[in-house]
Design an enzyme around this catalytic site. Sequence first.
Site, short mmCIF file in Angstrom:
data_model
loop_
_atom_site.label_atom_id
_atom_site.label_comp_id
_atom_site.label_asym_id
_atom_site.label_seq_id
_atom_site.Cartn_x
_atom_site.Cartn_y
_atom_site.Cartn_z
N HIS A 378 68.90 10.80 18.09
CA HIS A 378 70.02 10.57 17.19
C HIS A 378 69.68 9.69 16.00
CE1 HIS A 378 70.24 8.04 20.76
NE2 HIS A 378 70.52 7.08 19.92
N ARG A 481 79.30 17.05 15.25
CA ARG A 481 78.75 16.36 16.42
C ARG A 481 79.56 15.07 16.63
NH1 ARG A 481 73.51 18.36 14.21
NH2 ARG A 481 72.40 19.47 15.86
N ARG A 517 83.10 19.64 18.05
CA ARG A 517 82.48 19.70 19.38
C ARG A 517 82.88 18.47 20.17
NH1 ARG A 517 76.05 19.91 20.05
NH2 ARG A 517 76.17 17.71 19.52
N GLU A 616 73.84 27.31 25.22
CA GLU A 616 72.59 26.56 25.03
C GLU A 616 71.84 26.38 26.34
OE1 GLU A 616 73.54 22.78 23.21
OE2 GLU A 616 75.27 22.46 24.50
N ASN A 639 68.76 24.70 19.58
CA ASN A 639 67.92 23.52 19.84
C ASN A 639 67.77 23.28 21.34
OD1 ASN A 639 68.17 23.31 17.12
ND2 ASN A 639 69.48 21.50 17.14
N ASP A 640 68.88 23.36 22.04
CA ASP A 640 68.82 23.17 23.49
C ASP A 640 68.42 24.43 24.22
OD1 ASP A 640 69.33 20.48 24.24
OD2 ASP A 640 71.31 20.70 23.35
N CYS A 687 74.28 27.59 15.51
CA CYS A 687 74.36 26.29 14.82
C CYS A 687 73.11 25.45 15.07
CB CYS A 687 75.61 25.52 15.25
SG CYS A 687 75.61 25.09 16.99
C1 PEP Z 1 71.82 22.79 19.71
O1 PEP Z 1 71.57 22.45 20.88
O2 PEP Z 1 71.29 23.76 19.15
C2 PEP Z 1 72.80 22.05 18.90
C3 PEP Z 1 73.17 22.48 17.72
O3 PEP Z 1 73.29 20.89 19.39
P1 PEP Z 1 72.52 19.48 19.46
O4 PEP Z 1 71.32 19.60 18.53
O5 PEP Z 1 73.49 18.48 19.00
O6 PEP Z 1 72.16 19.37 20.89
MG MG Z 2 72.80 21.13 22.02
#
Ligand code: PEP
Ligand code: MG
Length: 755
Positions: A378, A481, A517, A616, A639-640, A687
């Site tokens: 973060h 977020r 979210r 995710e 991302n996850d 996203c």
């Molecule tokens: C993701 O997981 O792709 C996402 C957009 O959420 P974060 O990066 O906040 O986990």
């Molecule tokens: Mg995520």
Amino acid sequence: MAKDNVDLICDISELAGLFERSHSLADFLQSAVSIVAYHMRAAVCSIYLYDEQTEELTLAATQGLKPESVGNVKLKLGEGIVGTAMKDLQPICEGHGSANPNFKRIEGIFEENYEAFLAVPILLRGVMRVGVLVTQDPQPDYFHINDIKALRAIASQLAVVIENAKLLMSLHEARKQTTPAAAPEHSPAMVSFLKGTTASSGVVQGTAVILDGHGYDVLTVAADDETSPYTLEDFNLALQESEEQLTELQRHMEERLGDVASLIFNAHLLILKDMGFSGAMRKLIDQGTPADRAVSSVVNDYISLFAKSSNPRLREKVLDVKDLGHRLLRNLQQHGEDHGDYAGQIIIARELLPSDVLKFAAQSVEGLIIVQGSVTSHISILARSLRVPMVFVEKPEILDIDEGTVILIDANQGTVFLDPSEKILRQYEPLIHKEEDAPPEVFPETFTRDGTKITIHCNVNLLSDMEFARQNLAEGVGLYRSEFPFIVRDEFPSEEAQKLIYEKIFAGLPDKEVTLRTLDVGGDKKLPYHQHLEEANPFLGLRAIRFSLKNLPIFKQQLRAMLRAGHEKNLRIMIPFISSVDDFLAAKDVLEACKKELADEGVPFNPSPAMGPMIELPAAVEIIDELAQESDFLCIGTNDLIQYLLAVDRTNESVSSLYVCHHPAVLRAVYRIINAAINNDVDVSVCGDMALNTEMLKFLIGIGLRKISVDPQHIPRIQSFIRELHTEEARQHARKLLRFGTLREVNRFLSERSD
Ligand code: PEP
Ligand code: MG
């Protein structure tokens, strides 16, 4: 008379302003009780402060009780209603205070007439006992649930101010016993070039400031100042200017980053106003010490005391004192010009708290180098949103270089140069002093060459991102977020505080779709004030929706804030980390319960927001049809998804080469999700950062994706790429990619295309 609106009470800036106008902690607390009593229309408001050592509460300020009782009324932990609220860390609200079994009548303080009793603990980080905020009124049953909420919000703000003031007091104690620490010795620079990882891009140059947690540098004054002309008058002026600048900085931060930066310069202001600090300087000047020497001498004294303290919260304040010293000296030398405490400087640290990143950004730091950390953590996201270049490096030796060493960061490449040669500096000169490019042309809608509409939404982390969202004509917010205000603050933001933030997001892009979210904490995102369980594998633990479902009051407060802010707005609520239809249905049930509560309370809210899961986790892919049937939309968090599908920790640098978005498993999973959404006629978007890679974006459009959400600064680049793309070309590209079963084939295909 009716009680005031809760919003007014929860207005953080009122409290911050109050603090700025106060001359001491006692003065501040007295003003605070008057204001609270006024807004609550309560006959009595009092603050008790807790002493950890004696486990005793002392009445520190009151409006309504006998003024002489301040300092004289004492309660043990667990004694009376106030002591019980402190002991149990829970508010106590009694319609008839005297009916409570813990009630203890204290004679001679004029509290006989007050039946209604509300005591709310003042807690730092949710668990540390600071004191108790109490309101009382003659009218029985006078206080209600909204009053508890309002007092809680105020108590959390009070906690920060009181804690800082207490730290200062403990410093005065320590001061009597210690002598200044010697300046630490630095070994010469060991390296001249480091390859790190980009967390936030940009090219900057500056001089090194080292925060290594081992020792602290003292503040020095140039030797040729021996015959310093600065007088007491100059000092008084510098002091006044410093206070004005800090007050302004605090105001500016609240305006710009009010969602995360509450009372961030509070400790600076408090130390500045402390007579032990400025008074000691004045005394030295009176005795004939030149003003700048007096400043550096007292500042160094404080630095050494803070640095030696066994209290980690006090050690954290070293930087604040040093900042203050620099500010005072600057104002002495060049009255009133505020260039920011870290202008021209690059901070090198072992680790930083999110609030540090904010503070440094506010004080114009050029760049940040962090020895530990990861790109998706973060603080990286914060640095990107604050537009501060930041690089992670693996070599702790960098912490041993001399302060003041010239550093050049090319965060676009993840490179750090220590004491760079003239040649390198010349090479980078155009990039460092790059004129602001004319803003690229952006269009309100995006179409491919053959006229297919692709909707571009934006990801928002901080409210300040909304400026870019507007500038770059985002068609909506595809991901907010919401955890940032939770992570950076010292306390859970209240329902009112959250509602204000969400309202600002809606106001940033009026009439557009906004996807909020719910809290995604856990994993690497820990709340400093919440007692998270010790987890061996936090990324597989109580994260996101699992945390929310286990902490229903927090979850409900957030959903209520979203529903209220989304009144008559295009609101979508997104649930992160969904691994089963059951979790998603459970979240929906909580939403329904919140709607019912709000309807019963007669509060305006959005009765029919769209609700959808983030896709995710691999489990969600396996049950994608069932999830689609229960959802108003799906949003793919690549991302996850990549992390969990490939079992590669997204925050672990040592396996980062395995974290690849074009892995056949990822491509096929994303294809399945988009296919299921199309077949079930459900809106779908991506996203995650996969959409930032143009080869991948082409693939996604090729398999039918028509909506993406990206960081707002990337919109112009992504838009111009899509405007050049033909959907048939994208389809061919996707078909080829989906045929490959090995990463090697995919790599070869992609590298041939880029030749
Ligand atoms: C993701 O997981 O792709 C996402 C957009 O959420 P974060 O990066 O906040 O986990
Ligand atoms: Mg995520």
